[in-house]
Write an enzyme that holds these catalytic residues in place. Structure first.
Site, PDB file in Angstrom:
ATOM      1  N   HIS A   8      53.374  27.238   3.944  1.00 24.55           N
ATOM      2  CA  HIS A   8      54.650  27.821   3.549  1.00 24.55           C
ATOM      3  C   HIS A   8      55.170  28.778   4.621  1.00 24.55           C
ATOM      4  CE1 HIS A   8      56.992  30.806   0.958  1.00 24.55           C
ATOM      5  NE2 HIS A   8      57.637  29.666   0.794  1.00 24.55           N
ATOM      6  N   HIS A  50      64.512  32.214   6.273  1.00 25.53           N
ATOM      7  CA  HIS A  50      64.728  32.138   4.832  1.00 25.53           C
ATOM      8  C   HIS A  50      65.969  32.898   4.378  1.00 25.53           C
ATOM      9  CE1 HIS A  50      64.217  33.459   0.622  1.00 25.53           C
ATOM     10  NE2 HIS A  50      63.653  32.273   0.446  1.00 25.53           N
TER      11      HIS A  50
END
Length: 269
Positions: A8, A50
């Protein structure tokens, strides 16, 4: 059933997320795949980041969509992870080549050069001022690598059903993952998503709503779960037949799956 382990934002538990260093650490640990978020810069480059702005990861108030790649390339994306590094005599010297902004192209080039198959799970972030241009640019880039068709190591994920529909129209062979951020959304999404789409629930929801996980497991859709970081979470995913776990700690989870004490990866792995 042994699930695949996908890193991740790279091995982001120990490294600054979305940096090349984090992804190289994940590859060294033996991760089956790499996950990244992508946003479009003002001059049309897809970068791995992100948040919509860079306050958290690069100490800059600028929004990604309003900045050009050259501006963003001047920022430090690693120091926030270890703000006391200057006081640590044993801390490694930061390497600008692995601690700066990472473009999606550079990440894909690294994956393409590997001598083993490594999957890439690419999440497009929405809402964005550029709308469908994000998916258009992404599919164009996948096409340059020959990864815009069935059998590609790349798949596209999003919480936006509309975004995934765009990718399906542009590249019908690419695997799609409908991310789900709340169990209440599943009944509606189940009727809307494609039969061969994958589904991506959050680990917290699976833990809090056990029946929800069982419903997903019986749905006929392959299940990829984010973010799985503990032995207990991994066991729950295995019990549900989850095929892929997305984790900040790829070395730890691989160690657990391999049965090594403490879940640690083998030396040199």
């Amino acid at each position: 059933m042994r699930p695949k382990v996908v890193a991740h934002r790279g091995a982001s538990h120990d490294n600054a997320e979305h940096t090349l260093r984090a992804y190289l650490a994940a590859l060294d640990a033996g991760a089956d795949g790499l996950e990244c978020d992508v946003r479009l810069t003002a001059d049309g480059h897809l970068i791995c980041v992100h948040d919509r702005d860079l306050r958290r990861t690069a100490a800059s108030p600028g929004a990604v969509s309003t900045m050009e790649l050259a501006e963003i390339a001047e920022l430090d994306f690693a120091s926030w992870k270890n703000p006391w590094a200057d006081l640590d005599d044993e801390a490694a010297e930061p390497d600008p080549a692995t601690s700066g902004v990472l473009t999606l192209r550079k990440l894909l080039e690294h994956v393409a050069d590997l001598d083993r198959r490594v999957e890439v799970a690419i999440e497009t972030k929405h809402p964005t001022r550029y709308g469908g241009l994000v998916e258009k640019r992404l599919v164009e880039m996948l096409g340059e690598f020959g990864w815009d068709r069935a059998g590609s190591p790349a798949r596209v994920m999003s919480f936006s059903f509309t975004a995934l529909q765009r990718v399906e129209r542009l590249a019908p062979g690419v695997q799609l993952v409908q991310l789900i951020d709340r169990p209440a959304a599943w009944p509606m999404l189940r009727r809307a998503i494609g039969r061969d789409w994958l589904v991506g629930p959050g680990m917290d929801d699976l833990t809090e709503h056990r029946k929800y996980g069982k419903r997903l497991a019986r749905s006929g859709h392959e299940v990829h779960v984010w973010v799985v970081n503990t032995a207990e979470e991994l066991r729950l995913c295995q019990d549900l037949g989850v095929t892929t776990v997305i984790t900040d700690r790829p070395a730890y989870l691989i160690g657990l799956l391999d049965g090594r004490p403490g879940g640690r990866s083998a030396p040199g792995a």
